[in-house]
Design an enzyme around this catalytic site. Structure first.
Site, PDB file in Angstrom:
ATOM      1  CD  GLU A 189      -2.805   1.163   2.455  1.00  0.00           C
ATOM      2  OE1 GLU A 189      -2.698   0.274   3.300  1.00  0.00           O
ATOM      3  OE2 GLU A 189      -3.692   2.033   2.472  1.00  0.00           O
ATOM      4  CE1 TYR A 219      -9.119 -10.268   3.747  1.00  0.00           C
ATOM      5  CE2 TYR A 219      -9.106  -8.728   5.583  1.00  0.00           C
ATOM      6  CZ  TYR A 219      -8.468  -9.297   4.511  1.00  0.00           C
ATOM      7  OH  TYR A 219      -7.195  -8.920   4.204  1.00  0.00           O
ATOM      8  CD  GLU A 231     -12.869   0.878  -2.601  1.00  0.00           C
ATOM      9  OE1 GLU A 231     -13.136   0.153  -1.627  1.00  0.00           O
ATOM     10  OE2 GLU A 231     -11.747   1.366  -2.785  1.00  0.00           O
ATOM     11  CG  HIS A 257      -8.960   1.594  -0.599  1.00  0.00           C
ATOM     12  ND1 HIS A 257     -10.037   0.776  -0.806  1.00  0.00           N
ATOM     13  CD2 HIS A 257      -8.145   0.942   0.256  1.00  0.00           C
ATOM     14  CE1 HIS A 257      -9.887  -0.338  -0.094  1.00  0.00           C
ATOM     15  NE2 HIS A 257      -8.749  -0.259   0.558  1.00  0.00           N
TER      16      HIS A 257
END
Lengths: 386, 294
Positions: B98, B162, B212, B250
């Site tokens: 990331e 998840y 998203e 993000h």
């Protein structure tokens, strides 16, 4: 990180992009001193990160020191669409013959760079795109190839910039591209890019968004770091290294993972509430991170209840539970907390919390149940005060 | 069957000897993944918990026959590591890193496209890929996945992945493969790549797609689904209440002007015949209902 106009222009100047001589001022006296050094006439410009400054009275021409004093006095402290003006930029006035538009950004669908150029600048580019899309000349650029002067020259011709502006505009576009790439911008936009009556092309405004992921190779950005947030809650969260965004609602949110945090805001909204913040504590839901998160949320006067939404993947829920218990010892929480803990080691985590639960610390089995409970708490508290 | 990886996929870990690489590399191996080596120039010739460490990807490939790589290196070195893997002939590269600058990602994507058309990059900034019972490359917890299919999952978010696995596994509904494509603006693998693979996979009977805000990958996926997909798709898009102009955790989750809203994505998906859920739980329930009726 969104830069203010004056910061954007300072950044542009580092890449050789021509801008008007100017300086920033936080007080009326500083504004006058800047104007005296620059020479008249000057423009006094409110520094806020929002469009429509001119219409709101945040951009004024001043012919002399008295006028600078008057305008700077009015503009400093002014509210423009919810943004308080704390600084003005004083720059030498330009005699504008033509206004253009230029920008570079990422073309996400095609994974290339997108240059946009228009001979019709000075207005919102989204409006031009909607009403007169042909007025914008797009240039797709392969990041492994880049933009050379020859291509830029063809581009300014194709966009129908005035003949006398083309040579300078092409050179400026290459500089702006260099700023966009080497300067690690998400967006580098000039609107308007002007041609003056004496034939000079320069950037009259600067809209720059920096890619914070690249800050490790831009130590010079450090100087702007303190100016990028106006929300005191966000400033506090940033100091604690938290990924936080302040919102308007009354339910404080703590979640792990960006997607789950976003989803938590949505679910709170679906059951009739509204979130006070976005807060992603990532994988590190230990006592220190949980304490920091609760401290930030606890300091927000609009928070009436707190929703902690954790799904353990790599993060183990029993560790999260320990973190919550420890954090509650360290922070005196004003609002009731609703916990939803699921995923890896959820059973162990819930067992640890069992003895700590009360009417101020409750656990719910699902995200929706927990959201309903948190929203009900907030509504009861707000209703009680009303 | 599974997509992109299976029980025979041989994986090396670039960055095996770093903190994250050690943890996840061993975890993936213990799950049953064929982790055949690690790459760390300074520790070549040693081994870590039985996994041999090589000086370069080329050396590791020559010695082990690896075809996949798990890149767990910090942002400044990640693109170099990805390209090294591609140059060594690795065909499937998973990068969980990331914080890689967007310009580095854009250059990396285009270099791969031009010079290494056979290499697939998954990520960066993704949880990886898991084909339950067969192969797990990345940071997904293996015990929340259930082997046997029939659902394929593709998602931009880690924790929502998840959550989706959990919702399905709890109801006894298994997964063929679960792919996290990551939350960055220039993903190496996109929704359509995964939808195509799931459509072609005979064991996958239905697909859950979690999107998203930001970009237009969901809208493009909707076009693909409408035109090509025969299998049912359930979707959830996070960020309905996200404010414009803010990166929601993000790097790629940002509404720019009027572009990239959850509302627009949900409308596009609905118009393509996708069953759109308002939250992850509802998405799970819709998918369970579809699977029960198969």
């Amino acid at each position: 990180m969104d830069l203010f106009e004056y910061q954007g222009k300072q950044y542009f100047a580092q890449f050789g992009i021509p801008v008007s001589p100017g300086g920033e001022a936080d007080t009326v006296d500083e504004a006058v001193a800047q104007a005296e050094a620059i020479g008249y006439p000057v423009v006094v410009k409110a520094q806020v990160r929002v469009g429509g400054r001119g219409k709101a009275g945040g951009i004024k021409l001043a012919e002399n020191a008295d006028e600078v004093r008057l305008h700077a006095g009015n503009i400093l402290g002014m509210d423009i669409k919810g943004h308080t003006v704390r600084r003005v930029w004083i720059e030498l006035s330009s005699d504008i013959a033509k206004e253009y538009y230029a920008s570079f950004t990422l073309d996400r669908p095609n994974k290339l760079y997108l240059g946009m150029l228009s001979a019709e600048g000075g207005v919102e580019i989204e409006e031009v795109a909607a009403t007169n899309p042909d007025a914008i000349t797009m240039l797709s650029i392969d990041p492994t190839v880049g933009l050379d002067l020859e291509t830029a020259k063809r581009w300014v011709a194709e966009a129908n910039l005035d003949e006398e502006a083309r040579e300078q505009a092409a050179a400026l576009l290459v500089q702006l591209y260099t700023c966009y790439v080497e300067g690690d911008c998400d967006l580098a936009e000039i609107n308007p890019l002007i041609l003056t009556t004496d034939g000079v092309v320069r950037a009259l405004d600067a809209k720059v968004t920096l890619d914070e992921n690249a800050s490790f190779r831009h130590p010079e950005w450090e100087a702007w770091a303190g100016t990028d947030t106006e929300d005191p809650r966000e400033a506090m969260a940033k100091e604690k290294g938290l990924n936080y965004i302040g919102l308007e609602g009354s339910v404080g949110i703590i979640a792990n993972g960006a997607g789950l945090a976003m989803s938590t805001l949505d679910v709170v909204n679906q059951v009739g509430g509204s979130a006070a913040n976005f807060l992603d504590i990532g994988g590190g839901a230990n006592a220190d991170v949980m304490t920091a998160a609760l401290e930030v949320i606890n300091a927000d006067p609009s928070v009436k209840s707190i929703f902690v939404n954790i799904f353990g993947g790599i993060t183990r829920v029993d560790e999260v539970a320990k973190g919550v218990i420890e954090a509650l010892k360290r922070v005196d929480i004003k609002s009731p907390i609703v916990l939803r803990l699921d995923g890896t080691n959820a059973v162990e985590g819930r067992a640890l919390l069992k003895d700590h639960l009360s009417d101020r610390l409750v656990a719910e089995p699902t995200m929706l149940d927990a959201a309903r409970r948190a929203v009900a708490f907030a509504a009861a508290i707000e209703g009680g005060k009303g | 069957m599974s997509i992109f990886v299976d029980e025979n996929t041989k994986v090396i870990v670039q960055g095996l000897t770093g903190g994250q690489g050690r943890f996840h590399g061993v975890r993936n191996r213990d799950y049953g993944t064929k982790v055949v080596g690690g790459v760390s120039p300074n520790k070549a010739g040693t081994d870590f918990e039985g996994i041999p460490v090589f000086a370069s990807v080329a050396h590791a490939v020559a010695e082990t026959g690896a075809t996949a790589s798990f890149v767990v290196v910090p942002p400044a070195g990640a693109v170099g590591a990805i390209l090294e893997a591609a140059e060594a002939g690795i065909e499937f590269i998973v990068c969980i890193t990331e914080g890689i600058p967007a310009h580095d990602e854009a250059k990396c994507f285009n270099i791969l496209k031009k010079n290494f058309p056979n290499a697939r990059l998954l990520g960066p900034n993704c949880p990886g890929i898991i084909s339950p019972g067969k192969c797990n490359i990345g940071i997904t917890s293996g015990d929340i996945a259930l082997a046997g299919g029939p659902v394929g999952i593709v998602s931009r978010s880690g924790t929502l992945t998840y959550q989706a696995l959990h919702e399905l596994s709890q109801q006894g509904v298994g997964q063929t493969t679960c792919v996290g494509i990551g939350g960055d603006p220039v993903p190496g693998t996109n929704f359509i790549d995964c939808l195509e693979a799931f459509e072609a996979d005979p064991e996958t009977k239905a697909v859950m797609m979690i999107g998203e805000i930001g970009g237009s990958e969901e809208e493009r996926a909707a076009e693909y689904i409408k035109a090509k997909m025969t299998k049912p798709v359930v979707s959830y898009v996070a960020g309905v209440t996200a404010p414009p102009g803010r990166k929601m955790g993000h790097a790629g989750a940002i509404i720019s002007g009027s572009q990239g809203t959850a509302q627009a994505k949900m409308e596009a998906l609905e118009a393509a015949g996708v069953s759109v859920a308002l939250n992850p739980t509802e998405a799970g329930e819709k998918m369970v209902a579809i699977v029960r009726n198969l």
